[in-house]
Design a protein around this motif. Structure first.
Motif, short mmCIF file in Angstrom:
data_model
loop_
_atom_site.label_atom_id
_atom_site.label_comp_id
_atom_site.label_asym_id
_atom_site.label_seq_id
_atom_site.Cartn_x
_atom_site.Cartn_y
_atom_site.Cartn_z
N VAL B 57 38.87 140.20 56.44
CA VAL B 57 38.69 141.65 56.23
C VAL B 57 39.96 142.28 55.68
O VAL B 57 39.91 143.14 54.79
N THR B 58 41.11 141.86 56.20
CA THR B 58 42.37 142.43 55.70
C THR B 58 42.55 142.07 54.23
O THR B 58 43.05 142.87 53.44
N PHE B 60 40.30 141.88 52.11
CA PHE B 60 39.40 142.69 51.29
C PHE B 60 40.04 144.02 50.86
O PHE B 60 39.64 144.62 49.88
N LEU B 61 41.01 144.49 51.66
CA LEU B 61 41.49 145.86 51.47
C LEU B 61 42.12 146.15 50.10
O LEU B 61 41.84 147.19 49.50
N LEU B 96 48.63 156.39 51.14
CA LEU B 96 47.97 155.12 51.48
C LEU B 96 48.98 153.98 51.45
O LEU B 96 49.01 153.13 52.35
N ALA B 99 51.16 154.23 54.53
CA ALA B 99 50.45 153.80 55.74
C ALA B 99 50.29 152.28 55.75
O ALA B 99 50.49 151.62 56.77
N LEU B 102 53.55 150.68 56.62
CA LEU B 102 53.79 150.80 58.06
C LEU B 102 52.95 149.79 58.85
O LEU B 102 53.46 149.08 59.72
N MET B 103 51.67 149.68 58.49
CA MET B 103 50.81 148.73 59.20
C MET B 103 51.27 147.30 58.97
O MET B 103 51.26 146.48 59.89
N TRP B 105 54.33 146.25 58.27
CA TRP B 105 55.58 146.04 59.01
C TRP B 105 55.27 145.82 60.50
O TRP B 105 55.75 144.87 61.13
N ARG B 106 54.44 146.69 61.08
CA ARG B 106 54.16 146.59 62.51
C ARG B 106 53.34 145.33 62.82
O ARG B 106 53.49 144.74 63.88
N THR B 107 52.45 144.94 61.90
CA THR B 107 51.69 143.70 62.13
C THR B 107 52.62 142.49 62.07
O THR B 107 52.45 141.52 62.82
N MET B 135 47.63 138.13 57.89
CA MET B 135 47.23 139.49 57.53
C MET B 135 48.33 140.24 56.79
O MET B 135 48.08 141.17 56.03
N LEU B 139 48.30 143.29 53.70
CA LEU B 139 48.72 144.68 53.90
C LEU B 139 49.84 145.04 52.92
O LEU B 139 49.88 146.16 52.41
#
Ligand code: NA
Ligand code: NA
Lengths: 440, 156, 326
Positions: B57-58, B60-61, B96, B99, B102-103, B105-107, B135, B139
């Motif tokens: 799913v990731t 796909f983004l 976007l 965000a 950020l996602m 980096w945190r992942t 993932m 991202l």
């Protein structure tokens, strides 16, 4: 600031961001950040570590994982020509009636909805399959476009349904039960649309030539072509509800069966497979980005205690339960004018659900209210797909029909909106329509 | 040039994710048949599904951002002059990208944490940092695609 | 104003035994003892995001102040505590087993918890085998049985005695059982009503009073270390007074009460039979499952002296329950 004030401020900021064309998922993500900053007085620790867990927790969610599977199933059905076969079968039976081709298109939408979880995909494929036929047979623009736009919503009204899956995940309700509960309301929706088409056709197509009635042999052949749809639908719904397959397995069977059908009968080859996968990737990505953003917003709102305070406030206010429900439905209808169905479910269910299940309706149990409200919520967010100015289905139909303006689609949809309102009133007044099949 | 590379990359990521979904379908069917006929389900099939779908799913983004299909409310678009619309869209894509960064980096930090503490899946004991690590590139690519779309809005 | 609000997150609904009968009363007690200076905000059903497996981390990182969780959900994070879930080690029931677990967790396994302020670690009471159609009386009856299990060691135990472990979310247990997709579930009595096992299974195989239970799920209430350190001294004292062994026993007693209630109701219902393993059947299962213990002890994951841990646990169990047969 009280939780209620924090929550309302954050929601106002969210609406501002969305109006300024920020992506819905990102707008929710940013609003969620604002919520944490306000509640924790600028301390970012909890926010940052919440984001650590955010993406993985959502994309690895077991129940949400069926969404890409149901999307792929619909893609295979499209590329395997099942949508075309459905339209042919429906018109073999009722195409010769007055307005019969439009009714066939609505019926085909319902059939396609039984194997597709998204209304976008349903509206898009039926636009390509049925619109040219309707135009060829001189159906009025407004009726043709309205039929497909409204029919497209059957993609989510008839299970499987992506918004219902998301509702189930948010409320920890059983997806199988919600799917079964949606069957009769979905059929009522189809029936309502057929009646509307009939009435409109009686008024505007009195002198239009009709297409000849099909022979029984042709009818049966057309029916045989679409039998996989029925098999797949029954396997998926009763596999899940009957408990002999879990949700993922049922969706896998459905996707696998549609894939095999697409290869064997629809002549799908490598490029069809690639197109199906790309279609699945894009549709799933759209859904998951909103799901991720909504998750941060919802935990931010939970942290502010806004949903709890709001529910307490409503209960203390002594408003009649049905007045509360009516207010919620009105909010949905207003939001639906500007937002898409999934974003609405994700935004509102965490706020409204605790209120609704805390109120007495008829003499329903809490589980029954939870399922009944899920179906009603689905029905009202569905209206958002076809209300101007922002109705996804209106845009899609307009994209596929060169000679139809957005204004014509918007006018064509009005009688169908009437049918929707009647149906919602019916479902609110008679919970048994949603709960009946569950008690079998 | 950057556009071509990003488009190919995001397409490749999406197809890889799609391939994972196909494998998962096959696995679910094998598991179902195994459980029905031989009373032998694939052990831990739920966990495998969860970890694999997370990666898929990731992945796909980014494609959805390259084709600009992520959901937006375009209510005011019709009332605003074109330059204002472009500016709004550029800001939207930048947000976007931020965000997504950020996602990502945190992942990445989540992955490191899982690695440090030896977190594994419950039944099979698969290290959780594998799917979490897979993932991160998606991202990061999503962030790059956002930047690219923003730049395109500004330049046009 | 030096009052504090503790944010508590867990994965069960608000009406669960854990929240209603322990967490809320515990909060009330601390609030009363502190003249209202300690308050709680409870977030059930993972309302603040994350997965149940991430709960322990959320407390460690300060996303929330306190979590209630099952240690096994964060596999690999509490390696020393895994010994508690090995088959046929702890007595059945909440209170005594919880005292043993608390003792072991604060001695042999204390390094597992060095990043936390541990408020409680306790036993869920141990797994009973609930089966729909087939009554399980001895080892042979287990052969080929498809049984739902929730932890890794429970699955290994089931495999070792010839059954087939199946994993699934709790919400699916009732449906799959009633349709014969699985034959039973290994679960504590306390979860029987919420998972509707009382409507779908009719044979319940348990161990006897002087037998060890099949396998337990270790539950815990963990607090963020810095948050605890930041409390004023008098509030720290109140938290200490109501937590630790006191809270562990409080949980254990609440579970015992819930277990007794369900078990008595089932025992009084003619549609159900409760089977207690006889000594021979118990010994046969214990022998069959010895491989699980041996494998765990022999594993060199994390460089622990697992033999010493297991021996320490056995010693602790002997101190509290010398009569337990193993
Ligand atoms: Na559908
Ligand atoms: Na709308």
């Amino acid at each position: 600031m009280s939780g209620l004030e924090t929550g309302l401020l954050v929601l106002a900021v969210l609406m501002g961001l969305l109006a300024l064309r920020v992506h819905v998922g990102i707008g929710m993500f940013l609003a969620g950040i604002l919520c944490y900053v306000l509640v924790n007085h600028g301390n970012l620790n909890a926010l940052l570590f919440t984001i650590n867990n955010l993406v993985y927790a959502r994309v690895s969610d077991y129940d949400l994982a069926v969404i890409p599977l149901f999307v792929l199933m619909g893609q295979f059905a499209i590329h395997g020509g099942l949508s075309r076969a459905l339209f042919r079968a429906a018109s073999a039976f009722i195409g010769h009636w007055r307005g019969g081709l439009a009714m066939s298109a609505a019926g085909a939408c319902a059939g396609f909805g039984a194997i597709c979880g998204s209304s976008l995909a349903t509206a898009a494929t039926m636009s390509q399959v049925a619109l040219p036929e309707l135009e060829k047979h001189h159906y009025p623009n407004k009726l043709a476009a309205g039929t497909i736009a409204a029919g497209g919503t059957l993609g989510i009204l008839i299970p499987p349904s992506v918004p219902l899956i998301v509702y189930a995940v948010l409320t920890q309700e059983s997806i199988g039960k919600l799917f079964v509960a949606a069957i009769i309301p979905g059929l009522v929706a189809m029936l309502g649309y057929l009646i509307v088409i009939r009435l409109v056709a009686m008024r505007t197509m009195r002198d239009a030539p009709r297409i000849p009635k099909a022979e029984w042999g042709a009818r049966l052949r057309a029916l045989a072509e679409v039998s996989p749809v029925l098999v797949v639908f029954l396997v998926v719904i009763f596999g899940i509800y009957g408990g002999w397959a879990n949700l993922t397995e049922a969706a896998s069977i459905g996707a696998g069966a549609c894939g095999l059908f697409a290869v064997a009968r629809g002549g799908m080859r490598g490029d069809g497979l690639v197109k199906s996968l790309i279609g699945t990737a894009e549709a799933s990505a759209m859904i998951y980005l909103v799901v991720i953003g909504a998750d941060l917003l919802n935990s931010g709102l939970a942290l502010s205690r806004m949903p709890v305070e709001l529910a307490n406030w409503v209960q203390a206010s002594g408003m009649a339960p049905f007045a509360v429900l009516l207010s919620i439905l009105v909010i949905y209808l207003l939001l639906g004018c500007v937002m898409d169905s999934l974003s609405m479910i994700l935004l509102t269910v965490p706020i409204f659900y605790p209120i609704v299940v805390g109120l007495p309706f008829f003499d329903l149990t809490q589980t029954e209210i939870s399922i009944w409200f899920g179906i009603i919520a689905l029905m009202v967010v569905e209206i958002g797909l076809i209300t101007p100015p922002m109705g996804m289905n209106l845009f899609i139909v307009q994209k596929f029909s060169e000679r139809t303006s957005l204004g014509a689609v918007s006018r064509g949809i009005v009688p169908f909106l009437g049918a929707d309102l009647v149906r919602i009133t019916l479902l609110v007044a008679v919970p048994a329509l949603s709960l009946m099949l569950l008690s079998l | 040039m950057a556009g071509v590379i990003l488009r190919r990359l995001s397409l490749g990521f999406a197809l890889a994710g799609g391939a994972i979904v196909l494998v998962l379908i096959a696995m679910s069917l094998v598991s179902l048949v195994g459980r029905k006929l031989f009373s032998a389900p694939i052990p831990g099939d739920i966990e495998v599904l969860q970890m694999a779908i997370a990666v898929a799913v990731t992945a796909f983004l980014p494609l959805c951002e390259m084709t600009d299909n992520h959901i937006r409310v375009d209510l005011v678009a019709g009332f605003l002059p074109a330059p204002v619309n472009r500016a709004l869209l550029a800001i939207g894509h930048l947000l976007l990208a931020a965000a997504a960064g950020l996602m990502g980096w945190r992942t990445f930090l989540l992955m490191q944490n899982s690695q440090d503490y030896g977190s594994t899946s419950t039944m099979l004991g698969v290290p959780l940092w594998w799917p979490q690590g897979l993932m991160v590139p998606s991202l990061a690519l999503l962030a790059l695609c956002g930047l690219y779309r923003a730049a395109r809005e500004i330049r046009s | 104003d030096d009052s504090v609000t503790l944010r508590i997150e867990h994965f069960l609904p608000a009406n669960s035994n854990a929240q209603q009968n322990v967490i809320e009363p515990w909060c009330e007690d601390m609030k009363a003892a502190s003249d209202g200076r300690i308050q709680c905000e409870i977030y059930p059903s993972m309302q603040l995001g994350g997965t149940p497996g991430q709960l322990a981390d959320m407390a460690r990182n300060g996303v929330v102040d306190v979590v209630w969780t099952a240690l096994g959900y964060s596999a690999g994070r509490f390696p020393r505590s895994e010994a508690l879930e090995l088959p046929f080690v702890l007595p059945a029931g909440g209170e005594t087993a919880s005292r043993i677990i608390w003792d072991y967790s604060t001695t042999y396994a204390k390094d597992d918890f060095k990043d936390y302020k541990v408020l409680a670690v306790y036993s869920d009471g141990g797994g009973t085998l609930h089966t729909a159609r087939k009554a399980v009386r001895d080892l042979d009856d287990m052969k080929g049985l498809r049984v739902r299990a929730s932890t890794r060691l429970a699955s290994r135990f089931l495999t070792s005695v010839g059954a087939t472990p199946v994993s699934m979310p709790p919400s699916q247990i009732a449906d799959t059982l009633s349709k014969g997709v699985i034959d039973g579930a290994l679960a504590v009595w306390e979860v029987v009503p919420p998972t509707k096992l009382d409507e779908t299974t009719f044979h319940h195989t348990t161990t006897g009073p002087d037998q060890a239970t099949t396998t337990v799920t270790t539950l815990a209430m963990l607090m963020n270390q810095q948050r605890y350190q930041s409390l004023p001294d008098d509030l720290k004292k109140i938290v200490d007074e109501y937590s630790g062994e006191a809270l562990t026993v409080r949980f254990g007693k609440a579970w015992d009460q819930a277990i007794d209630q369900v078990r008595n109701r089932i025992a009084g219902d003619d549609a159900h039979t409760i089977i207690t393993l006889d000594d021979a059947a118990y010994q046969a299962m214990l022998d069959a499952s010895q491989s699980v213990v041996d494998d765990w002890v022999a594993s060199d994951d994390g460089g622990l002296d697992r033999q010493a841990l297991f021996d320490g646990l056995r010693k602790t169990v002997k101190e509290y329950t010398p009569e337990l047969a193993r």
